[in-house]
Design a protein around this motif. Structure first.
Motif, PDB file in Angstrom:
ATOM      1  N   PRO A 138       0.837  -1.216   0.000  1.00  0.00           N
ATOM      2  CA  PRO A 138       0.000   0.000   0.000  1.00  0.00           C
ATOM      3  C   PRO A 138       0.865   1.256   0.000  1.00  0.00           C
ATOM      4  O   PRO A 138       1.854   1.328   0.748  1.00  0.00           O
ATOM      5  CB  PRO A 138      -0.801  -0.124   1.306  1.00  0.00           C
ATOM      6  N   ILE A 139       0.497   2.230  -0.826  1.00  0.00           N
ATOM      7  CA  ILE A 139       1.370   3.401  -0.988  1.00  0.00           C
ATOM      8  C   ILE A 139       1.470   4.245   0.287  1.00  0.00           C
ATOM      9  O   ILE A 139       2.409   5.021   0.438  1.00  0.00           O
ATOM     10  CB  ILE A 139       0.910   4.283  -2.171  1.00  0.00           C
ATOM     11  N   TRP A 140       0.530   4.094   1.208  1.00  0.00           N
ATOM     12  CA  TRP A 140       0.560   4.892   2.429  1.00  0.00           C
ATOM     13  C   TRP A 140       1.398   4.262   3.533  1.00  0.00           C
ATOM     14  O   TRP A 140       1.707   4.914   4.538  1.00  0.00           O
ATOM     15  CB  TRP A 140      -0.861   5.098   2.965  1.00  0.00           C
ATOM     16  N   LEU A 141       1.803   2.996   3.367  1.00  0.00           N
ATOM     17  CA  LEU A 141       2.426   2.268   4.470  1.00  0.00           C
ATOM     18  C   LEU A 141       3.833   2.783   4.782  1.00  0.00           C
ATOM     19  O   LEU A 141       4.138   3.127   5.938  1.00  0.00           O
ATOM     20  CB  LEU A 141       2.479   0.772   4.141  1.00  0.00           C
ATOM     21  N   VAL A 142       4.719   2.854   3.779  1.00  0.00           N
ATOM     22  CA  VAL A 142       6.082   3.354   4.018  1.00  0.00           C
ATOM     23  C   VAL A 142       6.062   4.810   4.494  1.00  0.00           C
ATOM     24  O   VAL A 142       6.772   5.158   5.453  1.00  0.00           O
ATOM     25  CB  VAL A 142       6.954   3.186   2.755  1.00  0.00           C
ATOM     26  N   PRO A 143       5.257   5.711   3.856  1.00  0.00           N
ATOM     27  CA  PRO A 143       5.169   7.074   4.393  1.00  0.00           C
ATOM     28  C   PRO A 143       4.739   7.107   5.856  1.00  0.00           C
ATOM     29  O   PRO A 143       5.236   7.925   6.641  1.00  0.00           O
ATOM     30  CB  PRO A 143       4.125   7.740   3.488  1.00  0.00           C
ATOM     31  N   LEU A 144       3.818   6.215   6.228  1.00  0.00           N
ATOM     32  CA  LEU A 144       3.364   6.172   7.621  1.00  0.00           C
ATOM     33  C   LEU A 144       4.496   5.747   8.545  1.00  0.00           C
ATOM     34  O   LEU A 144       4.708   6.344   9.612  1.00  0.00           O
ATOM     35  CB  LEU A 144       2.184   5.203   7.751  1.00  0.00           C
ATOM     36  N   TRP A 145       5.241   4.717   8.136  1.00  0.00           N
ATOM     37  CA  TRP A 145       6.363   4.255   8.956  1.00  0.00           C
ATOM     38  C   TRP A 145       7.432   5.353   9.110  1.00  0.00           C
ATOM     39  O   TRP A 145       7.939   5.589  10.212  1.00  0.00           O
ATOM     40  CB  TRP A 145       7.005   3.019   8.322  1.00  0.00           C
ATOM     41  N   LEU A 146       7.763   5.996   7.994  1.00  0.00           N
ATOM     42  CA  LEU A 146       8.779   7.053   8.044  1.00  0.00           C
ATOM     43  C   LEU A 146       8.338   8.207   8.955  1.00  0.00           C
ATOM     44  O   LEU A 146       9.129   8.732   9.755  1.00  0.00           O
ATOM     45  CB  LEU A 146       9.063   7.581   6.638  1.00  0.00           C
ATOM     46  N   THR A 147       7.074   8.586   8.836  1.00  0.00           N
ATOM     47  CA  THR A 147       6.550   9.686   9.651  1.00  0.00           C
ATOM     48  C   THR A 147       6.502   9.300  11.124  1.00  0.00           C
ATOM     49  O   THR A 147       6.800  10.122  12.004  1.00  0.00           O
ATOM     50  CB  THR A 147       5.155  10.091   9.163  1.00  0.00           C
ATOM     51  N   CYS A 148       6.153   8.053  11.410  1.00  0.00           N
ATOM     52  CA  CYS A 148       6.141   7.589  12.803  1.00  0.00           C
ATOM     53  C   CYS A 148       7.556   7.609  13.389  1.00  0.00           C
ATOM     54  O   CYS A 148       7.738   7.918  14.577  1.00  0.00           O
ATOM     55  CB  CYS A 148       5.554   6.185  12.884  1.00  0.00           C
ATOM     56  N   GLY A 149       8.554   7.287  12.557  1.00  0.00           N
ATOM     57  CA  GLY A 149       9.936   7.381  13.025  1.00  0.00           C
ATOM     58  C   GLY A 149      10.307   8.809  13.386  1.00  0.00           C
ATOM     59  O   GLY A 149      10.998   9.054  14.390  1.00  0.00           O
ATOM     60  N   ALA A 150       9.836   9.776  12.589  1.00  0.00           N
ATOM     61  CA  ALA A 150      10.086  11.189  12.893  1.00  0.00           C
ATOM     62  C   ALA A 150       9.396  11.586  14.194  1.00  0.00           C
ATOM     63  O   ALA A 150       9.957  12.311  15.021  1.00  0.00           O
ATOM     64  CB  ALA A 150       9.600  12.057  11.735  1.00  0.00           C
ATOM     65  N   LEU A 151       8.171  11.112  14.392  1.00  0.00           N
ATOM     66  CA  LEU A 151       7.443  11.404  15.632  1.00  0.00           C
ATOM     67  C   LEU A 151       8.147  10.802  16.846  1.00  0.00           C
ATOM     68  O   LEU A 151       8.142  11.384  17.931  1.00  0.00           O
ATOM     69  CB  LEU A 151       6.009  10.872  15.533  1.00  0.00           C
ATOM     70  N   TRP A 152       8.745   9.627  16.650  1.00  0.00           N
ATOM     71  CA  TRP A 152       9.487   8.995  17.737  1.00  0.00           C
ATOM     72  C   TRP A 152      10.696   9.848  18.140  1.00  0.00           C
ATOM     73  O   TRP A 152      10.986  10.011  19.331  1.00  0.00           O
ATOM     74  CB  TRP A 152       9.940   7.605  17.295  1.00  0.00           C
ATOM     75  N   TYR A 153      11.384  10.413  17.144  1.00  0.00           N
ATOM     76  CA  TYR A 153      12.490  11.324  17.433  1.00  0.00           C
ATOM     77  C   TYR A 153      11.987  12.536  18.210  1.00  0.00           C
ATOM     78  O   TYR A 153      12.605  12.966  19.202  1.00  0.00           O
ATOM     79  CB  TYR A 153      13.146  11.787  16.128  1.00  0.00           C
ATOM     80  N   ILE A 154      10.856  13.113  17.794  1.00  0.00           N
ATOM     81  CA  ILE A 154      10.296  14.290  18.470  1.00  0.00           C
ATOM     82  C   ILE A 154       9.958  13.968  19.919  1.00  0.00           C
ATOM     83  O   ILE A 154      10.177  14.776  20.832  1.00  0.00           O
ATOM     84  CB  ILE A 154       9.054  14.794  17.713  1.00  0.00           C
ATOM     85  N   PHE A 155       9.424  12.761  20.155  1.00  0.00           N
ATOM     86  CA  PHE A 155       9.056  12.351  21.517  1.00  0.00           C
ATOM     87  C   PHE A 155      10.285  12.378  22.434  1.00  0.00           C
ATOM     88  O   PHE A 155      10.257  12.975  23.522  1.00  0.00           O
ATOM     89  CB  PHE A 155       8.441  10.950  21.478  1.00  0.00           C
ATOM     90  N   TRP A 156      11.379  11.763  21.995  1.00  0.00           N
ATOM     91  CA  TRP A 156      12.566  11.719  22.833  1.00  0.00           C
ATOM     92  C   TRP A 156      13.220  13.091  22.952  1.00  0.00           C
ATOM     93  O   TRP A 156      13.765  13.448  24.003  1.00  0.00           O
ATOM     94  CB  TRP A 156      13.574  10.703  22.287  1.00  0.00           C
ATOM     95  N   GLN A 157      13.163  13.866  21.888  1.00  0.00           N
ATOM     96  CA  GLN A 157      13.727  15.205  21.948  1.00  0.00           C
ATOM     97  C   GLN A 157      12.952  16.079  22.929  1.00  0.00           C
ATOM     98  O   GLN A 157      13.548  16.879  23.675  1.00  0.00           O
ATOM     99  CB  GLN A 157      13.713  15.826  20.549  1.00  0.00           C
ATOM    100  N   ALA A 158      11.626  15.933  22.961  1.00  0.00           N
ATOM    101  CA  ALA A 158      10.799  16.704  23.890  1.00  0.00           C
ATOM    102  C   ALA A 158      11.129  16.355  25.344  1.00  0.00           C
ATOM    103  O   ALA A 158      11.234  17.243  26.205  1.00  0.00           O
ATOM    104  CB  ALA A 158       9.321  16.448  23.607  1.00  0.00           C
ATOM    105  N   LEU A 159      11.292  15.062  25.622  1.00  0.00           N
ATOM    106  CA  LEU A 159      11.670  14.641  26.979  1.00  0.00           C
ATOM    107  C   LEU A 159      13.035  15.216  27.368  1.00  0.00           C
ATOM    108  O   LEU A 159      13.226  15.702  28.495  1.00  0.00           O
ATOM    109  CB  LEU A 159      11.713  13.117  27.071  1.00  0.00           C
ATOM    110  N   ALA A 160      13.965  15.160  26.434  1.00  0.00           N
ATOM    111  CA  ALA A 160      15.311  15.646  26.712  1.00  0.00           C
ATOM    112  C   ALA A 160      15.316  17.155  26.959  1.00  0.00           C
ATOM    113  O   ALA A 160      16.010  17.647  27.862  1.00  0.00           O
ATOM    114  CB  ALA A 160      16.235  15.298  25.554  1.00  0.00           C
ATOM    115  N   ILE A 161      14.548  17.901  26.160  1.00  0.00           N
ATOM    116  CA  ILE A 161      14.486  19.358  26.333  1.00  0.00           C
ATOM    117  C   ILE A 161      13.886  19.708  27.693  1.00  0.00           C
ATOM    118  O   ILE A 161      14.321  20.645  28.368  1.00  0.00           O
ATOM    119  CB  ILE A 161      13.667  19.996  25.194  1.00  0.00           C
ATOM    120  N   TYR A 162      12.901  18.936  28.112  1.00  0.00           N
ATOM    121  CA  TYR A 162      12.225  19.212  29.386  1.00  0.00           C
ATOM    122  C   TYR A 162      13.150  18.922  30.568  1.00  0.00           C
ATOM    123  O   TYR A 162      13.238  19.717  31.514  1.00  0.00           O
ATOM    124  CB  TYR A 162      10.955  18.364  29.500  1.00  0.00           C
ATOM    125  N   PHE A 163      13.842  17.795  30.533  1.00  0.00           N
ATOM    126  CA  PHE A 163      14.667  17.396  31.662  1.00  0.00           C
ATOM    127  C   PHE A 163      16.085  17.950  31.603  1.00  0.00           C
ATOM    128  O   PHE A 163      16.757  18.058  32.637  1.00  0.00           O
ATOM    129  CB  PHE A 163      14.728  15.862  31.755  1.00  0.00           C
TER     130      PHE A 163
END
Length: 702
Positions: A138-163
């Protein structure tokens, strides 16, 4: 002393504590390894590649701007990768869309550096989507995975910025103090080894360039945070540390001293004590941080004892240079003691506001269209990048190359704004890839166990993130290893050797070709322009100095310091042109020597101005000083006119060649005598130096 401060003693280990790279590496591993272990290898690779792309897009130092950048990047990432999947089966449409989209994303840098970073990361993500494409999925699957990887980076970056707020700025500050410590040791080199003065100048200038870059980066980050309202006591401390670093760096510019053989034989104990004092200060600079400054002691150094050392009458003249060195070292020592002070400083109200994009569409369109010209560096870079990617895609599709999209990724990462930087990057990419493939051959030969591959993958990723900014060749070596490990986990490890090498060779050739075709920016041709800009900066400083001597107000003092900083930047840029020329193919050693000669002459002028800047409080407006300043300004103005009339680099270097020995003799005398001269003599010496240089490049019949 905690583990962090212990590791600060060792620069190689200290790089492993870098905040941003730790977060990027941690995000990469935590999103990929669990998926690998669960058997979702392709999904794990997609998550990790999305995390890498988001790391490239994350460049702001201000929290609200980072949030805005992430809000822009996430939908752009998804749409770009979705579009790549949609047009992938249609070669003509694929090439056309890649050409239009990549050019548009490259040109985002015109609007702001942050948007430029998002554009670059989006192009990289599109190439990752090409690498992961599989017919029938499905054409949406790889874009979804790539975007979720970016969101995962944002999650850890947000925790790091806070602490760990401001940790990135602290890391840059630590790098800055490390570089200043190395520069101090470079000036101390003459106490131990007999070195060529050209060699010492080059080492010092390289560190000076590194210090200037770190200082500029950190000051820009702090300015953005202050002007965005992100003030705090810790940020004030970081700014205070930055100002202390700048003052210490200014003093190191006056620390040139190499003892004569007579002095070394007569006073070895004295010279050793001076060396030990320098070493103690350097070691303190290597360790000190904003967090540990109150827990480590400033070394105890008795400068009065150093000054009162008994010196024989016959070498007192030679010892003056050592005494001058001790005085400058004492100033650095006193400046370091300010680090323990609790006084907070505020930035000047004249701070330049951070670049914020205006979202008025007419203004955006006008700004973009004004750059659609070959005179624009943004346009040239975007055009080179677009042509490299489009040509690479056509070749890959025409020849149906296995893993051919690595060609596009290589071209994107190798391409730089000029020929020198691109050529250097090309050599590093080739070297790193070949060395990595040799290790891969060894791993395949010994049939390394599948259970070891995840460890190779993780270690290679960590080393890649920690070396990409400092040692690109080694980072590429690590990339080759983790690509091999990732594909081996997916059952394709045996198939990547030749495709990886072919794609790398093709990928480095294309950007080099288009840089050659589109304004390569030869450093030898650009050097006369930079030399003129440097001379103009010196004139502006001396005019400001004359105004300051007449009126020692805060406004004239601020203006004088601003012009002095411009002189420092211009002199650093002049040396960077020499470094850039060394990175170009088909360079001539004689031309390199002439550029270095000009750089050293400029640095002598800057050192005289630095000494004048140090003595500015004692300067009084009398007829002698006024006449001296007018004489120097007139000499520099004549030099400026001569340079503007001889912008042809061939003519410039030819005329320098005729007077090369005379120029060397001149600045060697100045280096040896500058420490014992008063303001009046310094100004006279400066006028003489400029006149000599002007006569060397004087072009007849113009």
């Amino acid at each position: 002393m905690n583990l962090y401060n212990v590791l600060l003693r060792y620069p190689t280990l200290r790089t492993l504590l870098n905040f941003r790279t730790n977060i990027a590496a941690f995000s990469f591993i935590t999103c990929s390894v669990p998926l690998f272990l669960m058997g979702h290898v392709t999904m794990g690779i997609a998550f990790s590649l999305g995390s890498i792309s988001c790391g490239f897009a994350d460049t702001s130092s201000v929290t609200k701007y980072r949030i805005l950048d992430f809000c822009i990047a996430i939908p752009v990432f998804f749409l770009i990768s979705l579009g790549t999947e949609a047009v992938f089966p249609h070669s003509v449409l694929f090439v056309i869309s890649l050409t239009v989209v990549s050019f548009s994303l490259f040109m985002l840098a015109v609007l702001s550096p942050r948007l430029g970073a998002i554009g670059f990361a989006s192009i990289l993500l599109a190439i990752y989507a090409m690498l992961l494409h599989l017919d029938g999925r499905p054409i949406w699957l790889v874009p979804l995975w790539l975007t979720c990887g970016a969101l995962w980076y944002i999650f850890w970056q947000a925790l790091a910025i806070y602490f760990l707020p401001n940790q990135e700025s602290k890391d840059i500050l630590s790098d800055l103090y490390q570089a200043i410590a190395k520069k101090l040791i470079t000036h101390d080199h003459g106490f131990i080894f007999s070195s060529d003065k050209n060699e010492l100048f080059i080492k010092s200038a390289q560190l000076r360039s590194q210090i200037a870059g770190l200082s500029h980066t950190l000051e820009g980050r702090i300015h953005q945070q202050f002007t965005a309202g992100e003030d705090s006591a810790k940020l004030q401390d970081i700014y205070r540390f930055l100002k202390v670093a700048e003052r210490i760096n200014e003093q190191t510019r006056l620390l040139y001293f190499i003892p004569t053989s007579n002095l070394q034989q007569t006073c070895p104990e004295w010279l050793d004590k001076i060396h030990q004092a320098t070493l103690k200060i350097s070691q303190y600079l290597e360790q000190v941080t904003v967090d540990n400054v109150h827990r480590i002691n400033v070394p105890s150094i008795d400068f009065e004892e150093l000054r009162q050392y008994t010196i024989q009458e016959n070498i007192k003249e030679e010892a003056l240079a050592a005494l001058s060195y001790i005085n400058k070292l004492d100033i650095i020592y006193l400046t370091l003691q300010q680090l323990n002070q609790q006084t907070s400083q505020t930035l000047s109200s004249s701070i330049i506001k951070p670049i914020v994009v205006s979202w008025k569409w007419r203004e955006l369109a006008s700004k973009l269209t004004s750059q659609i010209t070959l005179k624009s560096s943004y346009f040239r870079h975007a055009l080179r990048g677009t042509l490299s990617l489009a040509t690479g895609l056509i070749i890959v599709r025409t020849l149906n190359l296995d893993f051919g999209f690595w060609t596009l990724m290589t071209s994107l990462l190798v391409l730089r704004p000029n020929l020198s930087m691109t050529w250097t990057r090309l050599l590093q990419r080739l070297t790193g890839t070949i060395c990595g493939l040799l290790v891969v051959v060894a791993l395949l030969h010994f049939q390394v166990s599948t259970s070891i591959l995840p460890f190779i993958f993780c270690i290679a990723v960590i080393l890649f993130f920690h070396t990409s900014a400092r040692h690109y060749g080694f980072a590429v070596f690590c990339v080759t290893l983790f690509v091999f490990a990732g594909f081996s986990l997916n059952g394709q490890g045996d198939n990547i050797l030749l495709p990886r090498l072919d794609s790398t060779v093709l990928g480095v050739f294309l950007p080099l070709l288009f840089v050659f075709i589109l304004s390569p920016g030869w450093n030898k041709k650009l050097f006369p322009t930079q030399l003129t800009a440097t001379t103009t900066g010196y004139i502006d400083y001396l005019v400001s100095l004359k105004m300051y001597v007449a009126d020692k107000s805060d406004s004239t003092a601020t203006q004088l310091q601003r012009h002095y900083q411009d002189c420092v930047v211009n002199d650093t840029n002049l040396f960077d042109h020499w470094m850039g020329y060394l990175g170009e193919p088909h360079r001539k050693s004689q031309t390199g020597e002439h550029i270095l000669l000009c750089s050293r002459s400029s640095n002598i002028i800057l050192r005289i101005l630095t000494q004048l800047n140090e003595n500015k409080q004692s300067l009084s407006l009398d007829s002698t000083i006024d006449s001296d300043l007018d004489s120097v300004i007139a000499s520099l103005t004549e030099l400026d006119k001569t340079l503007k009339k001889s912008q042809n680099h061939t003519e410039l270097f030819k005329h320098i060649s005729k007077q090369e020995k005379l120029i060397y003799q001149s600045f060697i005398y100045i280096e040896n005598e500058i420490y014992k001269l008063d303001n009046h003599t310094l100004l006279q010496l400066l006028a003489k130096e400029v006149d000599l240089f002007t006569s060397a490049i004087k072009v007849n019949n113009i």
